[in-house]
Motif scaffolding. Structure first.
Motif, PDB file in Angstrom:
ATOM      1  N   ASN A   1      69.131  42.430 -33.195  1.00 44.58           N
ATOM      2  CA  ASN A   1      69.124  44.415 -33.818  1.00 44.58           C
ATOM      3  C   ASN A   1      67.443  44.464 -34.130  1.00 44.58           C
ATOM      4  O   ASN A   1      67.284  45.847 -33.773  1.00 44.58           O
ATOM      5  CB  ASN A   1      69.171  44.756 -35.315  1.00 44.58           C
ATOM      6  N   HIS A   2      66.765  43.763 -33.240  1.00 39.87           N
ATOM      7  CA  HIS A   2      65.230  43.945 -33.176  1.00 39.87           C
ATOM      8  C   HIS A   2      64.360  44.820 -32.129  1.00 39.87           C
ATOM      9  O   HIS A   2      64.104  45.946 -31.988  1.00 39.87           O
ATOM     10  CB  HIS A   2      64.477  42.632 -32.756  1.00 39.87           C
ATOM     11  N   THR A   3      65.444  45.105 -30.976  1.00 40.36           N
ATOM     12  CA  THR A   3      65.332  46.052 -30.110  1.00 40.36           C
ATOM     13  C   THR A   3      66.023  47.349 -30.279  1.00 40.36           C
ATOM     14  O   THR A   3      65.054  48.125 -29.952  1.00 40.36           O
ATOM     15  CB  THR A   3      66.192  45.142 -28.911  1.00 40.36           C
TER      16      THR A   3
ATOM     17  N   LEU B   1      63.456  47.740 -23.142  1.00 42.89           N
ATOM     18  CA  LEU B   1      63.673  47.621 -22.579  1.00 42.89           C
ATOM     19  C   LEU B   1      61.758  46.530 -22.735  1.00 42.89           C
ATOM     20  O   LEU B   1      62.333  45.482 -21.944  1.00 42.89           O
ATOM     21  CB  LEU B   1      62.968  47.985 -20.921  1.00 42.89           C
ATOM     22  N   HIS B   2      61.597  45.961 -23.684  1.00 45.30           N
ATOM     23  CA  HIS B   2      60.726  45.781 -24.334  1.00 45.30           C
ATOM     24  C   HIS B   2      60.441  44.830 -23.905  1.00 45.30           C
ATOM     25  O   HIS B   2      59.175  43.729 -23.631  1.00 45.30           O
ATOM     26  CB  HIS B   2      59.552  46.353 -25.276  1.00 45.30           C
ATOM     27  N   ASP B   3      60.793  43.741 -24.837  1.00 48.15           N
ATOM     28  CA  ASP B   3      61.330  42.764 -25.091  1.00 48.15           C
ATOM     29  C   ASP B   3      62.043  41.908 -23.704  1.00 48.15           C
ATOM     30  O   ASP B   3      62.476  40.311 -23.757  1.00 48.15           O
ATOM     31  CB  ASP B   3      62.095  41.355 -26.310  1.00 48.15           C
ATOM     32  N   TYR B   4      62.513  42.409 -23.145  1.00 47.60           N
ATOM     33  CA  TYR B   4      63.679  42.088 -21.602  1.00 47.60           C
ATOM     34  C   TYR B   4      63.500  40.549 -21.109  1.00 47.60           C
ATOM     35  O   TYR B   4      64.338  39.701 -20.684  1.00 47.60           O
ATOM     36  CB  TYR B   4      63.488  43.474 -20.605  1.00 47.60           C
TER      37      TYR B   4
ATOM     38  N   MET C   1      53.027  47.331 -22.752  1.00 49.77           N
ATOM     39  CA  MET C   1      51.622  46.784 -23.469  1.00 49.77           C
ATOM     40  C   MET C   1      52.376  46.591 -25.308  1.00 49.77           C
ATOM     41  O   MET C   1      50.964  46.752 -26.437  1.00 49.77           O
ATOM     42  CB  MET C   1      50.839  48.127 -23.252  1.00 49.77           C
ATOM     43  N   HIS C   2      53.361  46.069 -26.103  1.00 48.26           N
ATOM     44  CA  HIS C   2      53.918  45.841 -27.038  1.00 48.26           C
ATOM     45  C   HIS C   2      52.991  44.853 -27.785  1.00 48.26           C
ATOM     46  O   HIS C   2      52.668  45.355 -28.704  1.00 48.26           O
ATOM     47  CB  HIS C   2      55.127  45.895 -27.510  1.00 48.26           C
ATOM     48  N   HIS C   3      51.901  43.753 -26.965  1.00 49.80           N
ATOM     49  CA  HIS C   3      51.732  42.854 -27.168  1.00 49.80           C
ATOM     50  C   HIS C   3      49.963  43.201 -27.810  1.00 49.80           C
ATOM     51  O   HIS C   3      48.990  42.846 -28.243  1.00 49.80           O
ATOM     52  CB  HIS C   3      51.880  41.877 -27.420  1.00 49.80           C
TER      53      HIS C   3
ATOM     54  N   ALA D   1      55.329  49.811 -33.544  1.00 52.12           N
ATOM     55  CA  ALA D   1      56.891  49.730 -34.070  1.00 52.12           C
ATOM     56  C   ALA D   1      56.888  48.590 -33.689  1.00 52.12           C
ATOM     57  O   ALA D   1      57.580  47.679 -34.779  1.00 52.12           O
ATOM     58  CB  ALA D   1      57.697  50.462 -32.926  1.00 52.12           C
ATOM     59  N   ASP D   2      56.987  48.179 -33.477  1.00 47.17           N
ATOM     60  CA  ASP D   2      56.810  46.220 -32.544  1.00 47.17           C
ATOM     61  C   ASP D   2      56.327  45.287 -33.708  1.00 47.17           C
ATOM     62  O   ASP D   2      57.209  44.698 -34.947  1.00 47.17           O
ATOM     63  CB  ASP D   2      56.655  45.702 -31.572  1.00 47.17           C
ATOM     64  N   ILE D   3      55.569  45.463 -34.839  1.00 47.36           N
ATOM     65  CA  ILE D   3      54.417  44.362 -35.487  1.00 47.36           C
ATOM     66  C   ILE D   3      55.815  45.137 -36.996  1.00 47.36           C
ATOM     67  O   ILE D   3      55.976  44.167 -37.461  1.00 47.36           O
ATOM     68  CB  ILE D   3      53.279  44.723 -35.487  1.00 47.36           C
TER      69      ILE D   3
HETATM   70 FE   LIG Z   1      59.726  42.875 -29.642  1.00 44.77          FE
END
Ligand SMILES: [Fe+2]
Ligand SMILES: [Fe+2]
Length: 402
Positions: free
Chosen positions: A204-206, A236-239, A292-294, A321-323
């Motif tokens: 559910n993270h995504t 798609l960020h962690d795809y 770019m999420h990291h 959002a990711d953090i």
């Molecule tokens: Fe993530």
């Protein structure tokens, strides 16, 4: 009924026809544009009202996409009434004395309190002859002698049919576009689900990162298109995690250096995999944004170590959002933080700070983005369920334009 209209001059007819064509080929929101074009059509054939019926293939019904004078959508079976007959028989139907015609169905009049006298219904077909809908004019108004029941003429039929043909081409394209959009979205959702399924520990993270990113983007008042771009980039960020071995991805506790490098490579993998997708012009930036999420504003993030303005707002939103999601998520080996605690942690990252490993850092995340998240949470009394609505896959798949 007001029957006092002047007859439409030929010059005006040409002007209206051109305007109709112009309106219908403009790329703006479909419904208001169709409604405006219909008003032109109404004037052109001197009618009191027009209705645009669209075909619902699954139900075998026609429904009013735009119905002048109708407050609610009306549905009829194919074959029922004048429009239904035009649909079933693929032919123009003219009825100039409605209440004495066996084809006329008085039910809609009964519900709307209107009195129909004459009707002109033209089927709209796709290029391969499939029925798209029916374009209909109601009550011919005769301005010359205030006589309402002279009915629709052959010339009206001809004019109205050419407008129906223009509308049909346009609607066919719109339906096609709509189908392609849904197909594309279902493809994207399947990709994203495959990641969440692979990484059970962060299931559910995504989905939640998507919900949080979309909510922040909306809170910041970004345009609908930008919000959609952010939604897809978040989905798609962690795809790239699809390419990380399970023993690293699902390892409880801390990773050694080699494992950490491998784990970090998921971002480059995301970018490379997404670059293979042929995104439309509007979505061309998706691989870059998702990648770019990291990144961190002080340049200490990965994979590129971008700094400040090098990270666009879309990327900054994804990062926050990711953090936030990671901090608040309970995993098999750790309890998730409470909302105020997670927000406090994010606030610290908006300035120069010393982290929990005593490492001195600059600004990691954008304070304006954190402010937006804080406003949402305050409004919702820290209830994270607010993000669930924005994170649902279904609305993405139902985003129909017709
Ligand atoms: Fe993530
Ligand atoms: Fe990630």
């Amino acid at each position: 009924m007001d029957n006092s209209r002047e007859p439409v001059s030929d010059a005006r007819k040409l002007q209206l026809l051109l305007r109709f064509n112009q309106l219908i080929s403009r790329r703006i929101e479909l419904k208001p544009m169709i409604a405006e074009a219909m008003a032109q059509a109404r004037e052109l054939v001197n009618a009191d009202r027009t209705t645009l019926w669209l075909m619902d293939d699954e139900a075998g019904q026609l429904y009013t996409f735009v119905g002048e004078g109708l407050e609610e959508e009306v549905r009829i079976r194919v074959g029922e009434g004048v429009a239904g007959t035009a649909a079933r028989e693929h032919r123009v139907v003219v009825v100039n004395d409605a209440y004495n015609s066996p084809l006329f169905n008085p039910e809609i009049d009964r519900r709307s309190g209107y009195r129909t006298q004459s009707l002109l219904a033209v089927p709209m077909e796709s290029t391969d002859g499939k029925l798209i809908g029916v374009f209909q004019a109601i009550n011919r108004l005769d301005g010359s002698d205030n006589d309402a029941d002279s009915g629709f003429t052959d010339e009206d039929t001809e004019l109205f049919s050419s407008m129906a043909a223009i509308a049909a081409v346009f609607l066919e394209n719109a339906v096609l576009y709509d189908e392609q959009q849904r197909q594309f979205r279902s493809f994207i959702v399947t990709l994203a689900q495959s990641v969440d399924t692979k990484d059970q520990t962060t299931s559910n993270h995504t989905k939640l990162v998507t919900g949080i990113s979309v909510a922040i983007a909306q809170e910041l008042g970004l345009s609908r298109r930008t919000v959609e771009r952010i939604r897809i980039a978040a989905v798609l960020h962690d795809y790239g995690k699809i390419g990380i071995p399970d023993n690293v991805l699902q390892k409880p506790g801390s990773l050694n250096e080699e494992e950490r490098d491998l784990m970090r490579s998921h971002v480059l993998k995301t970018i490379l995999l997404l670059r293979r997708i042929n995104f439309s012009r509007e979505l061309r930036d998706i691989p870059r944004i998702a990648g770019m999420h990291h990144e961190k504003l002080d340049g200490s993030g990965y994979p590129f170590g971008l700094r400040g303005d090098e990270i666009p707002l879309e990327g900054r939103i994804l990062a926050v959002a990711d953090i936030f999601q990671a901090l608040t998520q309970t995993r098999p080996y750790k309890q998730g933080m409470a909302v105020p605690e997670a927000l406090a942690e994010l606030r610290i990252m908006t300035q120069d700070h010393t982290d929990r490993y005593d490492k001195v850092s600059g600004m990691h995340v954008d304070p304006l983005v954190v402010d937006a998240l804080a406003r949402i949470l305050q409004r919702e009394h820290d209830d994270l369920r607010v993000f669930e609505e924005a994170s649902k896959w279904e609305p993405m798949l139902q985003g129909r334009i017709i």
